[in-house]
Structure formats: structure tokens, C-alpha cells
Design a protein around this motif. Structure first.
Motif, PDB file in Angstrom:
ATOM      1  N   TRP A  53     -29.607   8.107  -3.117  1.00  0.00           N
ATOM      2  CA  TRP A  53     -29.205   9.329  -3.965  1.00  0.00           C
ATOM      3  C   TRP A  53     -29.555   9.631  -5.153  1.00  0.00           C
ATOM      4  O   TRP A  53     -29.615   8.800  -5.890  1.00  0.00           O
ATOM      5  CB  TRP A  53     -27.817   9.569  -3.736  1.00  0.00           C
ATOM      6  N   GLY A  54     -29.736  10.649  -5.531  1.00  0.00           N
ATOM      7  CA  GLY A  54     -30.214  11.182  -7.049  1.00  0.00           C
ATOM      8  C   GLY A  54     -28.890  11.390  -7.759  1.00  0.00           C
ATOM      9  O   GLY A  54     -27.813  11.492  -7.225  1.00  0.00           O
ATOM     10  N   THR A  55     -29.383  11.722  -9.108  1.00  0.00           N
ATOM     11  CA  THR A  55     -28.141  12.063 -10.123  1.00  0.00           C
ATOM     12  C   THR A  55     -27.296  13.217  -9.616  1.00  0.00           C
ATOM     13  O   THR A  55     -27.904  14.295  -9.128  1.00  0.00           O
ATOM     14  CB  THR A  55     -28.793  12.135 -11.254  1.00  0.00           C
ATOM     15  N   GLY A  56     -25.872  13.119  -9.585  1.00  0.00           N
ATOM     16  CA  GLY A  56     -25.188  14.331  -9.277  1.00  0.00           C
ATOM     17  C   GLY A  56     -24.724  14.379  -7.767  1.00  0.00           C
ATOM     18  O   GLY A  56     -23.998  15.410  -7.293  1.00  0.00           O
ATOM     19  N   ALA A  57     -25.235  13.415  -7.131  1.00  0.00           N
ATOM     20  CA  ALA A  57     -24.848  13.437  -5.781  1.00  0.00           C
ATOM     21  C   ALA A  57     -23.663  13.413  -5.337  1.00  0.00           C
ATOM     22  O   ALA A  57     -23.163  14.036  -4.426  1.00  0.00           O
ATOM     23  CB  ALA A  57     -25.616  12.216  -5.062  1.00  0.00           C
ATOM     24  N   LEU A  58     -23.025  12.423  -5.988  1.00  0.00           N
ATOM     25  CA  LEU A  58     -21.259  12.410  -5.750  1.00  0.00           C
ATOM     26  C   LEU A  58     -20.576  13.759  -5.967  1.00  0.00           C
ATOM     27  O   LEU A  58     -19.491  14.158  -5.258  1.00  0.00           O
ATOM     28  CB  LEU A  58     -20.898  11.275  -6.592  1.00  0.00           C
ATOM     29  N   THR A  59     -21.041  14.586  -7.143  1.00  0.00           N
ATOM     30  CA  THR A  59     -20.240  15.907  -7.099  1.00  0.00           C
ATOM     31  C   THR A  59     -20.469  16.635  -6.075  1.00  0.00           C
ATOM     32  O   THR A  59     -19.757  17.476  -5.635  1.00  0.00           O
ATOM     33  CB  THR A  59     -21.098  16.439  -8.669  1.00  0.00           C
ATOM     34  N   ARG A  60     -21.898  16.841  -5.646  1.00  0.00           N
ATOM     35  CA  ARG A  60     -22.083  17.869  -4.487  1.00  0.00           C
ATOM     36  C   ARG A  60     -21.499  17.274  -3.239  1.00  0.00           C
ATOM     37  O   ARG A  60     -21.079  18.070  -2.352  1.00  0.00           O
ATOM     38  CB  ARG A  60     -23.774  17.818  -4.262  1.00  0.00           C
ATOM     39  N   ILE A  61     -21.440  16.035  -2.971  1.00  0.00           N
ATOM     40  CA  ILE A  61     -20.719  15.645  -1.889  1.00  0.00           C
ATOM     41  C   ILE A  61     -19.258  15.900  -1.948  1.00  0.00           C
ATOM     42  O   ILE A  61     -18.845  16.290  -0.938  1.00  0.00           O
ATOM     43  CB  ILE A  61     -20.822  14.077  -1.385  1.00  0.00           C
ATOM     44  N   SER A  62     -18.588  15.480  -2.929  1.00  0.00           N
ATOM     45  CA  SER A  62     -17.192  16.236  -2.867  1.00  0.00           C
ATOM     46  C   SER A  62     -17.009  17.669  -2.900  1.00  0.00           C
ATOM     47  O   SER A  62     -16.106  17.935  -2.409  1.00  0.00           O
ATOM     48  CB  SER A  62     -16.744  15.757  -4.556  1.00  0.00           C
ATOM     49  N   GLU A  63     -17.877  18.468  -3.552  1.00  0.00           N
ATOM     50  CA  GLU A  63     -17.773  19.827  -3.198  1.00  0.00           C
ATOM     51  C   GLU A  63     -17.973  20.169  -1.670  1.00  0.00           C
ATOM     52  O   GLU A  63     -17.007  21.011  -1.255  1.00  0.00           O
ATOM     53  CB  GLU A  63     -18.914  20.562  -4.343  1.00  0.00           C
ATOM     54  N   GLN A  64     -18.809  19.598  -1.128  1.00  0.00           N
ATOM     55  CA  GLN A  64     -19.093  20.027   0.144  1.00  0.00           C
ATOM     56  C   GLN A  64     -17.969  19.377   1.189  1.00  0.00           C
ATOM     57  O   GLN A  64     -17.489  20.213   2.289  1.00  0.00           O
ATOM     58  CB  GLN A  64     -20.342  19.434   0.686  1.00  0.00           C
ATOM     59  N   LEU A  65     -17.289  18.373   0.914  1.00  0.00           N
ATOM     60  CA  LEU A  65     -16.153  17.773   1.531  1.00  0.00           C
ATOM     61  C   LEU A  65     -15.065  18.608   1.454  1.00  0.00           C
ATOM     62  O   LEU A  65     -14.366  19.081   2.464  1.00  0.00           O
ATOM     63  CB  LEU A  65     -15.666  16.298   0.867  1.00  0.00           C
ATOM     64  N   ARG A  66     -14.826  19.450   0.219  1.00  0.00           N
ATOM     65  CA  ARG A  66     -13.727  20.301   0.048  1.00  0.00           C
ATOM     66  C   ARG A  66     -13.876  21.598   0.689  1.00  0.00           C
ATOM     67  O   ARG A  66     -12.744  22.290   1.508  1.00  0.00           O
ATOM     68  CB  ARG A  66     -13.432  20.571  -1.363  1.00  0.00           C
ATOM     69  N   ARG A  67     -15.132  22.083   0.953  1.00  0.00           N
ATOM     70  CA  ARG A  67     -15.461  23.060   1.742  1.00  0.00           C
ATOM     71  C   ARG A  67     -15.457  22.985   3.253  1.00  0.00           C
ATOM     72  O   ARG A  67     -14.648  23.921   3.900  1.00  0.00           O
ATOM     73  CB  ARG A  67     -16.937  23.563   1.468  1.00  0.00           C
ATOM     74  N   GLU A  68     -15.653  21.796   3.692  1.00  0.00           N
ATOM     75  CA  GLU A  68     -15.352  21.347   5.239  1.00  0.00           C
ATOM     76  C   GLU A  68     -14.088  21.173   5.589  1.00  0.00           C
ATOM     77  O   GLU A  68     -13.863  21.126   6.731  1.00  0.00           O
ATOM     78  CB  GLU A  68     -16.659  20.459   5.402  1.00  0.00           C
ATOM     79  N   LEU A  69     -13.401  20.586   4.728  1.00  0.00           N
ATOM     80  CA  LEU A  69     -12.028  19.969   5.059  1.00  0.00           C
ATOM     81  C   LEU A  69     -11.162  20.882   3.898  1.00  0.00           C
ATOM     82  O   LEU A  69     -10.773  19.967   2.802  1.00  0.00           O
ATOM     83  CB  LEU A  69     -11.857  18.447   5.055  1.00  0.00           C
ATOM     84  N   PRO A  70     -10.807  22.005   4.028  1.00  0.00           N
ATOM     85  CA  PRO A  70      -9.879  22.809   3.110  1.00  0.00           C
ATOM     86  C   PRO A  70      -8.585  21.808   2.888  1.00  0.00           C
ATOM     87  O   PRO A  70      -8.075  21.437   3.707  1.00  0.00           O
ATOM     88  CB  PRO A  70      -9.571  23.950   3.791  1.00  0.00           C
ATOM     89  N   GLY A  71      -8.176  21.825   1.557  1.00  0.00           N
ATOM     90  CA  GLY A  71      -6.949  21.170   1.417  1.00  0.00           C
ATOM     91  C   GLY A  71      -7.050  19.726   0.897  1.00  0.00           C
ATOM     92  O   GLY A  71      -6.120  18.999   0.880  1.00  0.00           O
ATOM     93  N   LEU A  72      -8.283  19.201   1.358  1.00  0.00           N
ATOM     94  CA  LEU A  72      -8.614  17.764   1.018  1.00  0.00           C
ATOM     95  C   LEU A  72      -8.533  17.335  -0.222  1.00  0.00           C
ATOM     96  O   LEU A  72      -8.736  17.914  -1.265  1.00  0.00           O
ATOM     97  CB  LEU A  72      -9.827  17.295   1.714  1.00  0.00           C
ATOM     98  N   ARG A  73      -7.353  16.304  -0.653  1.00  0.00           N
ATOM     99  CA  ARG A  73      -7.046  15.896  -1.720  1.00  0.00           C
ATOM    100  C   ARG A  73      -7.642  14.222  -1.877  1.00  0.00           C
ATOM    101  O   ARG A  73      -7.363  13.429  -1.103  1.00  0.00           O
ATOM    102  CB  ARG A  73      -5.712  15.810  -2.234  1.00  0.00           C
ATOM    103  N   GLY A  74      -8.074  13.884  -3.227  1.00  0.00           N
ATOM    104  CA  GLY A  74      -8.326  12.811  -3.520  1.00  0.00           C
ATOM    105  C   GLY A  74      -9.748  12.157  -3.125  1.00  0.00           C
ATOM    106  O   GLY A  74     -10.220  10.942  -3.214  1.00  0.00           O
ATOM    107  N   PHE A  75     -10.881  13.184  -3.014  1.00  0.00           N
ATOM    108  CA  PHE A  75     -12.226  12.820  -2.939  1.00  0.00           C
ATOM    109  C   PHE A  75     -12.839  13.698  -3.931  1.00  0.00           C
ATOM    110  O   PHE A  75     -13.965  14.077  -3.548  1.00  0.00           O
ATOM    111  CB  PHE A  75     -12.487  13.233  -1.463  1.00  0.00           C
TER     112      PHE A  75
END
Length: 378
Positions: A53-75
Motif C-alpha cells: 500500500w502507498g502513502t495515505g492508504a489508511l485514510t482512503r480505506i477509512s473513508e471508503q469503509l464509512r461510505r459502505e457502512l454508514p454509522g460505522l465508528r472506531g475505524f
């Protein structure tokens, strides 16, 4: 038994079953969450540290998780990094190191194979039940402060013992109590199993201030005139507060506890039982400075208690010597070769304190009036 008593007993029995079940359920949930975060941490570590994974991957993963799982907390991205830290700290202490085989395909994390509730470990100091009973937030707070194993284990145990929430734990970490709290001079690590020794070290302090022992009230002119029997009687008179001075899980067994062996009678000053350590704790009070001869007396009490009073399922007795003063380095030198667990602490009475500190304490007579007017405060 009348019907009302029967119903009360039934309610009490069912209530206890419910509370016990809820407690077990919470423990299972926390264990599953920790296993999940450990597994995700492994997955993130495996891919981010290898350059996949490149730089910034965790930020993009977190943002996509919130889009696909609305209301998700702690990620959040920070939380994902914390999961990686959690995995990378604890994985070296596992009996079998996680490998790429635990990630059979890039889109699968086998949480069952990574379950911390079943994962074998050769780390004898780790109490798995304690480890799995504090939340991920607690673990994160600890690992933000330190990555020294013994310090981490200390804070895990203290969190469980004192039931600290995240904010209380944060305050203790900020105060750096692992390094700054006074611990009694002791030989616990040499004479006790490591887990029990660590508990004992965190339980006993190097100095006690039983502020209910007020020299003026017991009619002596100078603090040096207060002998150990006077202190003992004041402790007995205020046994509830004295037990709280030592901490949780102490039960009072008696003072001048009668022991007899080979037609010799012995009378240790104070005897307690500690549920956490599952052992008796014998306390001997001395009015002056520490003397090596006191250790021999305390050792004798401990030996007789273990031989004559201790039950088969209990751990060996711990001895605590309370003196007015000590040289801690000298004490540790004296006791290091003894084979029974003991510690030496000091105590102060109200007259020993600096005047500015004494003035900051509440007036004893005012406290008595307050307790009389508000008996529920006892």
C-alpha cells in the motif's frame, strides 16, 4: 420460610444469574473485538510494511469503509494505525507467529485462526483473562505511553484491579505511576511466581499515612513516645479505614493473633487475608527505625502461619513490616536472600507531617460531627 422471603430469595438468585451472564457476555464481546482488531492490525501491517500500500492508504480505506457502512465508528485512519500498533506489539509474544498463511487470500482475514482467546502464548507474565477484559481503548492508551512489556502488564493489571475507565487510566499514565509510585522494599520477585509478584508489588506502598492516628488525641507529648501497641490499638479501633489504606480485597483476621508451636506462644500484631493474592498478610508494627532483627521475627510468624493456619489451596503468607523509618537500599540488601515473600514500609502519624500539610487536613472533630450527622457516609 414465608412466601415473601421465598420470593426475595428467588429474585436475588435470578438477579445474580443475570449479572453473571452479562459479565460473561461483556468479556466475550471484548475478547472478540480485540481479536478482530488484532486480525485487522495483522492485515494492515502485512500490507503497509511490505510496501503493497502507498502513502495515505489508511485514510482512503477509512473513508471508503464509512461510505459502505454508514454509522460505522472506531475505524478512522488513526484507529486503523492503532490496530497495527496493537498487533505489532503483542505478536512477538505469541507462541506461533502469524504468517502470510493466516491470510490465505488478500481479501480474507481469518479471525477464527487469529483469535486471542485461543492463541497460545509462552509469556508466563501475561494474565490472559486480564488482557481480554479491558477494552481496546484501554490498550491503546497504554501503548501510547509505553512499549516496555513489564510496564504494559503493570497498567493492564492495575486497570483491572481498580476498574479504571479510559480517562482514569489516562490520568495514571500521565502521572507515570509505574515509576513514581512508591513501592515497598521487597523480595517478591525472588520469592513468588511472577504474576503474583507483580500483583503484590502494585498492592503495597512504601509509606502509609493512617491519618486517624493522631498523637494529640492519644495523650502523649511527642511522636517518638507512640509505641507499636498504641499504633496497633488505634488501627484496631479504625480497622475499616486502615483496610482501605491498604486497598481492595483485604479482610481482617485479627490482632495479636495467637499462634503456638513447640510450647512457644507467638502474637503477630495484625493478620489479614487478601482475596486477590489468595494468601494471608501478616503485619508487624515497630515504633522506631528498621532493624535486621525484625525480619527474623516476621519470618517466624510467616513460617508458623504457613505450617499451622494456611489452607491447602492458599498461597504462602506475605509479611509486611511497618516501621517509622528505613533506608530502602539497606532493607532490600537485608531481605534479598530470604526465601519468604516480605516487604518493609514506613508509616506516619499526624504529628509527623509538616505543619502546612497538617493545616490542609480536615479538623478531626469536624469530621466526627459530619459522620454523626450523616451516618450513611460511614
Amino acid at each position: 420460610m414465608n412466601e415473601l422471603s421465598t420470593l426475595r430469595e428467588a429474585v436475588s438468585t435470578i438477579k445474580q444469574a443475570i449479572l453473571q451472564s452479562q459479565y460473561h457476555a461483556v468479556k466475550l464481546i471484548i475478547g472478540e473485538q480485540l481479536s478482530l482488531y488484532f486480525g485487522i492490525g495483522f492485515y494492515i501491517s502485512h500490507n503497509s510494511r511490505s510496501g503493497t500500500w502507498g502513502t495515505g492508504a489508511l485514510t482512503r480505506i477509512s473513508e471508503q469503509l464509512r461510505r459502505e457502512l454508514p454509522g460505522l465508528r472506531g475505524f478512522s485512519a488513526t484507529s486503523l494505525k492503532n490496530m497495527r500498533t496493537f498487533f505489532e506489539f503483542w505478536s512477538p509474544f505469541l507462541n506461533r507467529q502469524p504468517t502470510a498463511d493466516d491470510l490465505p487470500q488478500s481479501r480474507h482475514i481469518n479471525i477464527d485462526s487469529l483469535s486471542l482467546q485461543r492463541w497460545p502464548t509462552e509469556l508466563n507474565e501475561l494474565n490472559r483473562e486480564e488482557f481480554l477484559s479491558i477494552s481496546f481503548s484501554h490498550h491503546v492508551e497504554i501503548l501510547r505511553k509505553t512499549t516496555v512489556l513489564q510496564e504494559v502488564l503493570f497498567y493492564i493489571h492495575q486497570t483491572v484491579l481498580h476498574k479504571w475507565d479510559k480517562y482514569e487510566l489516562r490520568d495514571k499514565l500521565k502521572a507515570d505511576i509505574y515509576h513514581t509510585q512508591g513501592t515497598t522494599a521487597n523480595n517478591f520477585l525472588q520469592t513468588m511466581p511472577s504474576v503474583q509478584a507483580r500483583k503484590a508489588i502494585g498492592m503495597f506502598k512504601d509509606e502509609y499515612l493512617p491519618d486517624f492516628i493522631n498523637v494529640e488525641e492519644i495523650e502523649v507529648s511527642k511522636a517518638d513516645d507512640v509505641d507499636e501497641r498504641v499504633v496497633e490499638q488505634e488501627v484496631i479501633r479504625n480497622i475499616k479505614r486502615f483496610i482501605m489504606t491498604f486497598g481492595r480485597d483485604f479482610a481482617f483476621m485479627g490482632n495479636q493473633y495467637h499462634l503456638e508451636i513447640f510450647n512457644e506462644e507467638l502474637f503477630p500484631d495484625l493478620l489479614f487475608f487478601n482475596r486477590e493474592l489468595n494468601c494471608m498478610v501478616v503485619i508487624e508494627l515497630k515504633k522506631g527505625a528498621f532493624k535486621p532483627a525484625y525480619i527474623g521475627q516476621l519470618q517466624t510468624y510467616m513460617r508458623v502461619l504457613d505450617d499451622k493456619v494456611r489452607k491447602p489451596h492458599e498461597n504462602p503468607t506475605i509479611g509486611i513490616l511497618l516501621c517509622k523509618s528505613e533506608d530502602k537500599a539497606f532493607v532490600e540488601y537485608v531481605i534479598r536472600d530470604y526465601n519468604r515473600p516480605m516487604g518493609v514500609s514506613t508509616y506516619k502519624t499526624a504529628a509527623d507531617m509538616e505543619e502546612r500539610i497538617r493545616r490542609s487536613l480536615p479538623d478531626m472533630e469536624e469530621m466526627r460531627k459530619l459522620l454523626i450527622d450523616n451516618p450513611e457516609m460511614e
